[in-house]
Design a protein around this motif. Structure first.
Motif, mmCIF file in Angstrom:
data_model
loop_
_atom_site.group_PDB
_atom_site.id
_atom_site.type_symbol
_atom_site.label_atom_id
_atom_site.label_comp_id
_atom_site.label_asym_id
_atom_site.label_seq_id
_atom_site.Cartn_x
_atom_site.Cartn_y
_atom_site.Cartn_z
ATOM 1 N N ARG A 52 0.822 -1.202 0.000
ATOM 2 C CA ARG A 52 0.000 0.000 0.000
ATOM 3 C C ARG A 52 0.861 1.258 0.000
ATOM 4 N NH1 ARG A 52 -4.020 -1.335 4.926
ATOM 5 N NH2 ARG A 52 -2.229 -2.634 5.565
ATOM 6 N N THR A 53 0.443 2.257 -0.759
ATOM 7 C CA THR A 53 1.176 3.518 -0.836
ATOM 8 C C THR A 53 0.839 4.380 0.373
ATOM 9 O OG1 THR A 53 1.127 3.471 -3.248
ATOM 10 C CG2 THR A 53 1.546 5.600 -2.208
ATOM 11 N N GLY A 54 1.877 4.941 1.000
ATOM 12 C CA GLY A 54 1.638 5.794 2.147
ATOM 13 C C GLY A 54 1.110 5.024 3.336
ATOM 14 N N TYR A 55 1.788 3.922 3.660
ATOM 15 C CA TYR A 55 1.351 3.098 4.781
ATOM 16 C C TYR A 55 2.568 2.516 5.479
ATOM 17 C CZ TYR A 55 -0.757 -0.639 7.509
ATOM 18 O OH TYR A 55 -1.128 -1.448 8.552
ATOM 19 N N ILE A 56 2.522 2.497 6.809
ATOM 20 C CA ILE A 56 3.563 1.833 7.597
ATOM 21 C C ILE A 56 2.900 1.045 8.717
ATOM 22 C CG2 ILE A 56 5.325 3.577 7.089
ATOM 23 C CD1 ILE A 56 4.856 4.706 9.912
ATOM 24 N N ASP A 57 3.609 0.050 9.201
ATOM 25 C CA ASP A 57 3.149 -0.747 10.334
ATOM 26 C C ASP A 57 3.622 -0.067 11.615
ATOM 27 O OD1 ASP A 57 2.619 -2.581 12.326
ATOM 28 O OD2 ASP A 57 3.457 -4.302 11.251
ATOM 29 N N GLN A 58 2.687 0.530 12.338
ATOM 30 C CA GLN A 58 3.022 1.310 13.520
ATOM 31 C C GLN A 58 3.759 0.483 14.573
ATOM 32 O OE1 GLN A 58 1.500 1.222 16.786
ATOM 33 N NE2 GLN A 58 2.491 3.080 17.567
ATOM 34 N N THR A 59 3.474 -0.804 14.628
ATOM 35 C CA THR A 59 4.081 -1.655 15.655
ATOM 36 C C THR A 59 5.578 -1.874 15.426
ATOM 37 O OG1 THR A 59 3.590 -3.732 14.481
ATOM 38 C CG2 THR A 59 1.889 -2.871 15.960
ATOM 39 N N GLN A 60 6.061 -1.573 14.214
ATOM 40 C CA GLN A 60 7.475 -1.797 13.895
ATOM 41 C C GLN A 60 8.346 -0.549 14.045
ATOM 42 O OE1 GLN A 60 8.606 -4.262 10.516
ATOM 43 N NE2 GLN A 60 6.462 -4.650 10.069
ATOM 44 N N ILE A 61 7.731 0.595 14.294
ATOM 45 C CA ILE A 61 8.481 1.852 14.249
ATOM 46 C C ILE A 61 9.665 1.855 15.209
ATOM 47 C CG2 ILE A 61 8.386 4.333 14.695
ATOM 48 C CD1 ILE A 61 5.489 4.303 13.680
ATOM 49 N N GLU A 62 9.415 1.650 16.482
ATOM 50 C CA GLU A 62 10.475 1.812 17.469
ATOM 51 C C GLU A 62 11.568 0.747 17.329
ATOM 52 O OE1 GLU A 62 10.936 4.464 19.269
ATOM 53 O OE2 GLU A 62 9.113 5.257 18.343
ATOM 54 N N SER A 63 11.179 -0.487 17.048
ATOM 55 C CA SER A 63 12.187 -1.539 16.899
ATOM 56 C C SER A 63 13.015 -1.323 15.633
ATOM 57 C CB SER A 63 11.527 -2.922 16.875
ATOM 58 O OG SER A 63 10.617 -3.027 15.778
ATOM 59 N N PHE A 64 12.374 -0.879 14.540
ATOM 60 C CA PHE A 64 13.104 -0.666 13.292
ATOM 61 C C PHE A 64 14.022 0.549 13.406
ATOM 62 C CE2 PHE A 64 13.909 0.445 8.911
ATOM 63 C CZ PHE A 64 14.021 -0.794 8.297
ATOM 64 N N LYS A 65 13.575 1.571 14.136
ATOM 65 C CA LYS A 65 14.381 2.789 14.285
ATOM 66 C C LYS A 65 15.746 2.479 14.890
ATOM 67 C CE LYS A 65 13.136 5.892 17.348
ATOM 68 N NZ LYS A 65 14.324 6.248 18.176
ATOM 69 N N LYS A 66 15.805 1.472 15.740
ATOM 70 C CA LYS A 66 17.072 1.097 16.376
ATOM 71 C C LYS A 66 18.067 0.503 15.379
ATOM 72 C CE LYS A 66 14.760 0.222 20.787
ATOM 73 N NZ LYS A 66 14.365 -0.819 21.771
ATOM 74 N N LYS A 67 17.573 0.093 14.202
ATOM 75 C CA LYS A 67 18.441 -0.494 13.188
ATOM 76 C C LYS A 67 19.046 0.569 12.254
ATOM 77 C CE LYS A 67 15.557 -4.667 13.095
ATOM 78 N NZ LYS A 67 14.689 -5.543 12.260
ATOM 79 N N ILE A 68 18.599 1.810 12.393
ATOM 80 C CA ILE A 68 19.116 2.891 11.570
ATOM 81 C C ILE A 68 20.446 3.372 12.143
ATOM 82 C CG2 ILE A 68 18.662 5.211 10.663
ATOM 83 C CD1 ILE A 68 16.638 3.248 9.641
ATOM 84 N N THR A 69 21.446 3.541 11.287
ATOM 85 C CA THR A 69 22.731 4.060 11.741
ATOM 86 C C THR A 69 22.876 5.527 11.329
ATOM 87 O OG1 THR A 69 23.865 3.335 9.718
ATOM 88 C CG2 THR A 69 23.811 1.799 11.578
ATOM 89 N N VAL A 70 23.552 6.299 12.172
ATOM 90 C CA VAL A 70 23.777 7.718 11.919
ATOM 91 C C VAL A 70 25.274 7.981 12.026
ATOM 92 C CG1 VAL A 70 23.248 10.079 12.605
ATOM 93 C CG2 VAL A 70 21.548 8.287 12.962
ATOM 94 N N ARG A 71 25.831 8.666 11.040
ATOM 95 C CA ARG A 71 27.255 9.010 11.105
ATOM 96 C C ARG A 71 27.450 10.464 10.661
ATOM 97 N NH1 ARG A 71 29.529 8.807 5.912
ATOM 98 N NH2 ARG A 71 28.308 7.605 4.360
ATOM 99 N N ALA A 72 28.399 11.086 11.303
ATOM 100 C CA ALA A 72 28.720 12.472 10.957
ATOM 101 C C ALA A 72 29.509 12.534 9.664
ATOM 102 C CB ALA A 72 29.508 13.122 12.081
ATOM 103 N N VAL A 73 29.357 13.625 8.924
ATOM 104 C CA VAL A 73 30.073 13.839 7.669
ATOM 105 C C VAL A 73 30.964 15.055 7.847
ATOM 106 C CG1 VAL A 73 29.874 14.264 5.201
ATOM 107 C CG2 VAL A 73 28.164 12.875 6.359
ATOM 108 N N ASP A 74 32.236 14.934 7.507
ATOM 109 C CA ASP A 74 33.175 16.055 7.626
ATOM 110 C C ASP A 74 32.874 17.101 6.569
ATOM 111 O OD1 ASP A 74 34.471 14.834 9.715
ATOM 112 O OD2 ASP A 74 35.906 13.786 8.389
#
Length: 308
Positions: free
Chosen positions: A286-308
């Motif tokens: 479906r377009t424009g749809y996410i599973d709300q139950t996965q938000i917090e657990s999936f967010k922990k899998k995102i990596t963030v790194r600084a760019v010089d």
């Protein structure tokens, strides 16, 4: 409350085909019809995330009635301005791993209809904290219409997130929105030169920041996105997932950004929600749809790194 603007909405028709046979009859047994337009994709995702959101824009004709009914059925709050023209259709053909789109121009907005919208918009701004504007401007509106809306929001200290392209983006930036989101092609069109490497993207983003835009986000597709805020750049990278459909993932990223900004999170945290929402949308048919139950657990899998 997050206020979403969809000035050129549509009924989005998604046709799932095994093969697209040119100049022949194609039969399709799997069709999805949705109250569409980029801003309504943003709205639906925010609704999935249980955010306080309200949609506005222009609607007209039987197609407009269909969209109103769909929003009511989904329990989405909305206050659209009625127009004499008919809201458009947009067609996406999904075939052999490809996506072919046919987009109608849509109706022409009269000066009286534009004025009526501005009055409604100013009223809704009193309730809003964050405003998102997504997609093209309909015919009849000046290319500077987004700039005008941004300036109205600025006078009320509302944070305005702009996701558009071409002349609408160039003019909109003049209003100094809080955030703009663009992809690499849109960045190239805006600055007038090719950007390929991380360093080239960063140099271009720094150039854009001189226009007064506080927060600049460049979508990098599967690689995530680059964010630039207050002189600092960072990249968020989602994990590799099995994508079902990327349609609406850019809009879902805007939804995640608005969600984080509305909660008063840091730019890095807001962009992490953007990458989370965008990737979760790609995992859905479906377009424009996410599973709300996965938000917090999936967010922990995102990596963030600084760019010089």
């Amino acid at each position: 409350m997050i206020l979403t603007l969809t000035l050129n909405p549509a009924i989005d028709m998604n046709y799932q085909l095994d093969h697209l046979n040119i100049d022949q009859v194609n039969r399709c047994g799997h069709v999805i019809k949705t109250a569409g337009g980029k801003g309504l994709n943003v709205t639906r995702v925010l609704k999935c995330a249980e955010a306080d959101v309200l949609a506005t824009g222009f609607l007209g004709g039987k197609t407009g009635e269909f969209i109103t009914e769909e929003l009511d059925h989904a329990g989405i709050k909305h206050h659209f301005v009625s127009i004499s023209g008919n809201t458009r259709h947009c067609l996406a053909l999904m075939h052999e791993g490809n996506q072919t789109e046919i987009l109608e121009d849509g109706p022409s907005i009269s000066e009286e209809e534009a004025d009526a919208f501005l009055k409604e918009y100013d009223r809704l701004l009193e309730q809003a904290t964050v405003v998102t504007a997504s997609g093209s401007l309909p015919k009849g509106l000046k290319k500077s219409f987004y700039q005008q809306l941004i300036e109205h929001a600025g006078r009320k200290n509302r944070k305005f997130l702009l996701d558009t392209s071409g002349e609408s983006l160039k003019e909109g930036i003049k209003g100094a929105p809080y955030l703009i989101k663009l992809n690499q092609d849109e960045l190239v069109a805006l600055i007038g030169k090719e950007v390929n490497t991380e360093a080239e993207i960063l140099a271009s983003v720094k150039q854009l920041a001189e226009t007064g835009v506080k927060f600049i986000v460049v979508s990098l597709g599967k690689k995530g996105a680059m964010g630039f805020f207050d002189g600092h750049a960072f990249i968020v990278e989602p994990p590799i997932v099995k994508a079902v459909s990327a349609v609406g993932s850019g809009d879902s990223m805007i939804a995640g950004l608005a969600y984080g900004i509305d909660k008063g999170l840091t730019p890095e945290e807001a962009l992490t929600y953007g990458a989370t929402f965008g990737t979760l949308n790609a995992m859905e048919a479906r377009t424009g749809y996410i599973d709300q139950t996965q938000i917090e657990s999936f967010k922990k899998k995102i990596t963030v790194r600084a760019v010089d």
